[in-house]
Design an enzyme around this catalytic site. Structure first.
Site, PDB file in Angstrom:
ATOM      1  N   TYR A   1      -7.157  14.654 -10.352  1.00 18.17           N
ATOM      2  CA  TYR A   1      -6.342  13.780 -11.121  1.00 18.17           C
ATOM      3  C   TYR A   1      -5.257  14.819 -11.766  1.00 18.17           C
ATOM      4  O   TYR A   1      -4.081  14.292 -11.713  1.00 18.17           O
ATOM      5  CB  TYR A   1      -7.189  12.895 -12.061  1.00 18.17           C
ATOM      6  CG  TYR A   1      -6.350  12.001 -12.821  1.00 18.17           C
ATOM      7  CD1 TYR A   1      -5.769  10.859 -12.180  1.00 18.17           C
ATOM      8  CD2 TYR A   1      -5.778  12.041 -13.833  1.00 18.17           C
ATOM      9  CE1 TYR A   1      -4.964   9.952 -12.801  1.00 18.17           C
ATOM     10  CE2 TYR A   1      -4.914  11.202 -14.645  1.00 18.17           C
ATOM     11  CZ  TYR A   1      -4.381  10.205 -14.086  1.00 18.17           C
ATOM     12  OH  TYR A   1      -3.867   9.057 -14.669  1.00 18.17           O
TER      13      TYR A   1
ATOM     14  N   ASP B   1       0.853  -1.314  -0.038  1.00 14.58           N
ATOM     15  CA  ASP B   1      -0.099  -0.111  -0.146  1.00 14.58           C
ATOM     16  C   ASP B   1       0.996   1.264   0.019  1.00 14.58           C
ATOM     17  O   ASP B   1       1.703   1.563   1.012  1.00 14.58           O
ATOM     18  CB  ASP B   1      -0.935  -0.077   1.281  1.00 14.58           C
ATOM     19  CG  ASP B   1      -1.627   1.323   1.398  1.00 14.58           C
ATOM     20  OD1 ASP B   1      -1.748   2.242   0.399  1.00 14.58           O
ATOM     21  OD2 ASP B   1      -2.537   1.256   2.128  1.00 14.58           O
TER      22      ASP B   1
END
Length: 213
Positions: free
Chosen positions: A135, A42
């Site tokens: 984004y 992660d």
């Protein structure tokens, strides 16, 4: 050659993993939850990143920072772009890149290796039509991070390249995208092979053309 690829469970990352395995390289791919074929990583969790780096102590020739998320598709300026979307996106797309490079830097230095960061043309100042604000901002930050890492690491012999993989037919890119995963991977791996201290800090499209910042 030893290779580590983050976010290798699908799309471009999976394609890169398959390419390097077919070429006979020693390659490890990661995914957030791992599986029988991938290592658990992660990139938003510092402990997860440092733990994996400790498990892979051998010199590392090539680190590909590919893990990324696109959480703000279809959001509207009036009501969207919740703070948690910003936090999650930057944690993965920017901080995750930094943490991964930082954790694996001793192995990369030991091999005089190199680093590839998958950004996007959506992070370029020349591609700013609005929409997908989170984004776009995160990929612009990843581009900036890569450029600055290139400057810092060049004196130590480490090259860093930043890449736009194309608009690719993946879960993220959608079925209407202009190129396949195979086309993206073929172009990217040619670019990766050409990466050196002579062109460190480059921002290239998958076809090898220089992309405006």
């Amino acid at each position: 050659m030893t290779v580590v690829i983050t976010g290798a469970n699908r799309g471009i990352g999976a394609g890169l993993l398959a390419h390097y395995r077919a070429a006979g390289e020693t390659v490890d791919g990661t995914a957030r939850n791992g599986d029988t074929d991938l290592l658990a990583l992660d990139v938003t969790d510092p402990a997860s990143v440092t733990s994996l780096a400790a498990r892979l102590p051998a010199p590392l020739d090539f680190l590909i920072c590919n893990a990324g998320v696109f959480r703000d598709r279809g959001q509207t300026l009036a009501t969207g772009y919740a703070p948690e979307l910003w936090a999650e996106s930057f944690a993965t797309n920017v901080t995750g890149v930094f943490l991964t490079v930082q954790a694996f830097l001793p192995q990369i230095l030991a091999a005089k290796g190199k680093i590839a960061i998958i950004s996007s043309q959506m992070g370029s100042d020349t591609r700013a039509p609005g929409g997908s604000l989170i984004y776009r901002a995160s990929k612009a930050a990843a581009l900036n991070l890569g450029r600055n890492l290139a400057a810092e690491l060049a004196p130590q012999g480490i090259a860093v390249g930043i890449y736009h993989p194309g608009w690719v037919q993946t879960d993220m890119g959608g079925a209407a995208a202009s190129i396949t995963v195979a086309q993206s991977v073929a172009g990217l791996t040619r670019c990766f092979s050409d990466l050196s201290l002579k062109n460190t800090g480059c921002f290239l499209s998958y076809d090898g053309s220089a992309h405006p910042y």
